[in-house]
Design an enzyme around this catalytic site. Sequence first.
Site, PDB file in Angstrom:
ATOM      1  N   TYR A 164       0.835  -1.214   0.000  1.00 47.19           N
ATOM      2  CA  TYR A 164       0.000   0.000   0.000  1.00 47.19           C
ATOM      3  C   TYR A 164       0.875   1.272   0.000  1.00 47.19           C
ATOM      4  O   TYR A 164       0.725   2.116  -0.889  1.00 47.19           O
ATOM      5  CB  TYR A 164      -0.950  -0.007   1.214  1.00 47.19           C
ATOM      6  CG  TYR A 164      -2.405   0.199   0.859  1.00 47.19           C
ATOM      7  CD1 TYR A 164      -2.778   0.947  -0.252  1.00 47.19           C
ATOM      8  CD2 TYR A 164      -3.425  -0.331   1.650  1.00 47.19           C
ATOM      9  CE1 TYR A 164      -4.118   1.132  -0.565  1.00 47.19           C
ATOM     10  CE2 TYR A 164      -4.764  -0.153   1.337  1.00 47.19           C
ATOM     11  CZ  TYR A 164      -5.101   0.576   0.236  1.00 47.19           C
ATOM     12  OH  TYR A 164      -6.426   0.756  -0.072  1.00 47.19           O
ATOM     13  N   GLU A 171       2.158   6.370  -7.047  1.00 47.88           N
ATOM     14  CA  GLU A 171       1.100   7.229  -7.589  1.00 47.88           C
ATOM     15  C   GLU A 171       1.425   8.711  -7.364  1.00 47.88           C
ATOM     16  O   GLU A 171       1.313   9.531  -8.279  1.00 47.88           O
ATOM     17  CB  GLU A 171      -0.238   6.887  -6.927  1.00 47.88           C
ATOM     18  CG  GLU A 171      -0.720   5.503  -7.317  1.00 47.88           C
ATOM     19  CD  GLU A 171      -1.963   5.063  -6.557  1.00 47.88           C
ATOM     20  OE1 GLU A 171      -2.756   5.923  -6.132  1.00 47.88           O
ATOM     21  OE2 GLU A 171      -2.144   3.843  -6.395  1.00 47.88           O
TER      22      GLU A 171
HETATM   23  C1  LIG Z   1     -11.529  11.028  -8.216  1.00 46.06           C
HETATM   24  C2  LIG Z   1     -10.096  11.373  -8.014  1.00 46.06           C
HETATM   25  C3  LIG Z   1      -9.608  11.122  -6.641  1.00 46.06           C
HETATM   26  C4  LIG Z   1      -8.221  11.484  -6.457  1.00 46.06           C
HETATM   27  C5  LIG Z   1      -7.794  11.463  -5.056  1.00 46.06           C
HETATM   28  C6  LIG Z   1      -7.613  10.130  -4.575  1.00 46.06           C
HETATM   29  C7  LIG Z   1      -7.037  10.034  -3.218  1.00 46.06           C
HETATM   30  C8  LIG Z   1      -6.975   8.584  -2.839  1.00 46.06           C
HETATM   31  C9  LIG Z   1      -6.168   8.309  -1.693  1.00 46.06           C
HETATM   32  C10 LIG Z   1      -5.931   6.836  -1.489  1.00 46.06           C
HETATM   33  C11 LIG Z   1      -5.328   6.192  -2.636  1.00 46.06           C
HETATM   34  C12 LIG Z   1      -5.068   4.738  -2.485  1.00 46.06           C
HETATM   35  C13 LIG Z   1      -4.432   4.280  -3.683  1.00 46.06           C
HETATM   36  C14 LIG Z   1      -4.279   2.821  -3.702  1.00 46.06           C
HETATM   37  C15 LIG Z   1      -3.251   2.293  -4.202  1.00 46.06           C
HETATM   38  C16 LIG Z   1      -3.084   0.869  -4.202  1.00 46.06           C
HETATM   39  O1  LIG Z   1      -3.923   0.049  -4.426  1.00 46.06           O
HETATM   40  S1  LIG Z   1      -1.570   0.422  -3.809  1.00 46.06           S
HETATM   41  C17 LIG Z   1      -1.569  -1.325  -3.811  1.00 46.06           C
HETATM   42  C18 LIG Z   1      -1.901  -1.926  -2.496  1.00 46.06           C
HETATM   43  N1  LIG Z   1      -3.298  -1.908  -2.370  1.00 46.06           N
HETATM   44  C19 LIG Z   1      -3.940  -2.735  -1.590  1.00 46.06           C
HETATM   45  O2  LIG Z   1      -3.399  -3.591  -0.923  1.00 46.06           O
HETATM   46  C20 LIG Z   1      -5.398  -2.557  -1.624  1.00 46.06           C
HETATM   47  C21 LIG Z   1      -5.960  -2.962  -0.337  1.00 46.06           C
HETATM   48  N2  LIG Z   1      -7.232  -2.372  -0.235  1.00 46.06           N
HETATM   49  C22 LIG Z   1      -8.273  -3.009  -0.524  1.00 46.06           C
HETATM   50  O3  LIG Z   1      -8.243  -4.160  -0.832  1.00 46.06           O
HETATM   51  C23 LIG Z   1      -9.471  -2.156  -0.430  1.00 46.06           C
HETATM   52  O4  LIG Z   1      -9.614  -1.552   0.767  1.00 46.06           O
HETATM   53  C24 LIG Z   1     -10.743  -2.804  -0.935  1.00 46.06           C
HETATM   54  C25 LIG Z   1     -10.527  -3.119  -2.399  1.00 46.06           C
HETATM   55  C26 LIG Z   1     -11.822  -1.778  -0.861  1.00 46.06           C
HETATM   56  C27 LIG Z   1     -11.110  -4.098  -0.162  1.00 46.06           C
HETATM   57  O5  LIG Z   1     -11.606  -3.869   1.076  1.00 46.06           O
HETATM   58  P1  LIG Z   1     -12.678  -4.870   1.692  1.00 46.06           P
HETATM   59  O6  LIG Z   1     -13.561  -5.366   0.602  1.00 46.06           O
HETATM   60  O7  LIG Z   1     -13.348  -4.281   2.862  1.00 46.06           O
HETATM   61  O8  LIG Z   1     -11.843  -6.056   2.211  1.00 46.06           O
HETATM   62  P2  LIG Z   1     -11.964  -7.588   2.036  1.00 46.06           P
HETATM   63  O9  LIG Z   1     -11.538  -8.130   3.344  1.00 46.06           O
HETATM   64  O10 LIG Z   1     -11.173  -7.993   0.870  1.00 46.06           O
HETATM   65  O11 LIG Z   1     -13.509  -7.942   1.741  1.00 46.06           O
HETATM   66  C28 LIG Z   1     -14.535  -7.860   2.732  1.00 46.06           C
HETATM   67  C29 LIG Z   1     -15.577  -8.938   2.492  1.00 46.06           C
HETATM   68  O12 LIG Z   1     -16.167  -8.764   1.194  1.00 46.06           O
HETATM   69  C30 LIG Z   1     -15.884  -9.907   0.394  1.00 46.06           C
HETATM   70  N3  LIG Z   1     -15.627  -9.465  -0.972  1.00 46.06           N
HETATM   71  C31 LIG Z   1     -15.176  -8.259  -1.340  1.00 46.06           C
HETATM   72  N4  LIG Z   1     -15.031  -8.218  -2.659  1.00 46.06           N
HETATM   73  C32 LIG Z   1     -15.384  -9.429  -3.126  1.00 46.06           C
HETATM   74  C33 LIG Z   1     -15.430 -10.015  -4.429  1.00 46.06           C
HETATM   75  N5  LIG Z   1     -15.068  -9.318  -5.515  1.00 46.06           N
HETATM   76  N6  LIG Z   1     -15.849 -11.276  -4.525  1.00 46.06           N
HETATM   77  C34 LIG Z   1     -16.224 -12.001  -3.456  1.00 46.06           C
HETATM   78  N7  LIG Z   1     -16.184 -11.499  -2.197  1.00 46.06           N
HETATM   79  C35 LIG Z   1     -15.777 -10.242  -2.039  1.00 46.06           C
HETATM   80  C36 LIG Z   1     -14.684 -10.561   1.027  1.00 46.06           C
HETATM   81  O13 LIG Z   1     -14.575 -11.916   0.761  1.00 46.06           O
HETATM   82  C37 LIG Z   1     -14.978 -10.302   2.489  1.00 46.06           C
HETATM   83  O14 LIG Z   1     -16.007 -11.171   2.916  1.00 46.06           O
HETATM   84  P3  LIG Z   1     -15.825 -12.142   4.166  1.00 46.06           P
HETATM   85  O15 LIG Z   1     -14.695 -13.067   3.801  1.00 46.06           O
HETATM   86  O16 LIG Z   1     -17.118 -12.831   4.303  1.00 46.06           O
HETATM   87  O17 LIG Z   1     -15.502 -11.260   5.306  1.00 46.06           O
END
Ligand SMILES: CCCCCCCCCCCCC/C=C/C(=O)SCCNC(=O)CCNC(=O)[C@H](O)C(C)(C)COP(=O)(O)OP(=O)(O)OC[C@H]1O[C@@H](n2cnc3c(N)ncnc32)[C@H](O)[C@@H]1OP(=O)(O)O
Length: 242
Positions: A164, A171
């Site tokens: 991250y 970026e």
């Molecule tokens: C408009 C212009 C704006 C400009 C300004 C912007 C400013 C921005 C500032 C911030 C910028 C950040 C830039 C990011 C850069 C990068 O990505 S660098 C690379 C490193 N990045 C990461 O490691 C990303 C990590 N972050 C994430 O993964 C996100 O937070 C996320 C994508 C939103 C995921 O979060 P979340 O979904 O809450 O976590 P999970 O634990 O994965 O999922 C929760 C539960 O949901 C289920 N689920 C989610 N998606 C799916 C799917 N596609 N399919 C099936 N299931 C899914 C997941 O399984 C979890 O469920 P449970 O297991 O039941 O808990």
Amino acid sequence: MAYSEEDGTVEEKENNNKKKTKSALATAWLTFYNIAMTAGWLVLAMAMIRFYIQKGTRKGLYRSIARTLKFFQTFALVEVGHCAIGIVRTSVIVTGVQVCSRIFMVWFITNSIRQIQNEESVILFLVVWTITEITRYSYYTFNLLHHLPYFIKWARYNLFIVLYPLGVAGELLTIYAALPFVRRSGMYSMRLPNKYNVSFDYYYCLIIAMLSYIPLFPQLFFHMLRQRRRVLHGEVIVEKDD
Ligand SMILES: CCCCCCCCCCCCC/C=C/C(=O)SCCNC(=O)CCNC(=O)[C@H](O)C(C)(C)COP(=O)(O)OP(=O)(O)OC[C@H]1O[C@@H](n2cnc3c(N)ncnc32)[C@H](O)[C@@H]1OP(=O)(O)O
């Protein structure tokens, strides 16, 4: 009413059947979506590795993968929809910020400003995004199939600690490199006077975007740390609603 109990039971059964069909459909769609996204990011990884082995330079790498990157990163907008309709348990805001900031980086920075496409920072965020997404989508896929290898779970909830900040550094350095070109060309800007009587300066918009990482990035990072505690250490976390 005399028939309400019986009807209630039939209704309940019908509702349960509807819910089951809905959740089976959602699972089928999510499995397809996650497999397609894992494949897409794997194709990107292979293309980057092949380019580097063949050419021995990063110059031209972005151009060579631009189409695939734009397609798969833009398609990720679907994920905001997944949260909005409630088929995944994730915040619309967290996902929206993550996906929109990536789309902004791809379309409005890297793709729009040719002069910065060969910057090291572009390669940095591309490599970081690729590792992150292969891990993330394969985690979701195996999780849905109830065959999740521990190393994928471990990678999903540990690699982000390093990736991250590296991704964000890539970026921010890329936006910083874009600033002089944006200022010189006046791209995406509107100067007064014009028929709409509106002025917009993309240069300052980019500076605001860079500054917005200061409040937004810690929120995304701490969200992931909470997810990590929940998934790897079984802690019960109460998140605020959107
Ligand atoms: C408009 C212009 C704006 C400009 C300004 C912007 C400013 C921005 C500032 C911030 C910028 C950040 C830039 C990011 C850069 C990068 O990505 S660098 C690379 C490193 N990045 C990461 O490691 C990303 C990590 N972050 C994430 O993964 C996100 O937070 C996320 C994508 C939103 C995921 O979060 P979340 O979904 O809450 O976590 P999970 O634990 O994965 O999922 C929760 C539960 O949901 C289920 N689920 C989610 N998606 C799916 C799917 N596609 N399919 C099936 N299931 C899914 C997941 O399984 C979890 O469920 P449970 O297991 O039941 O808990």
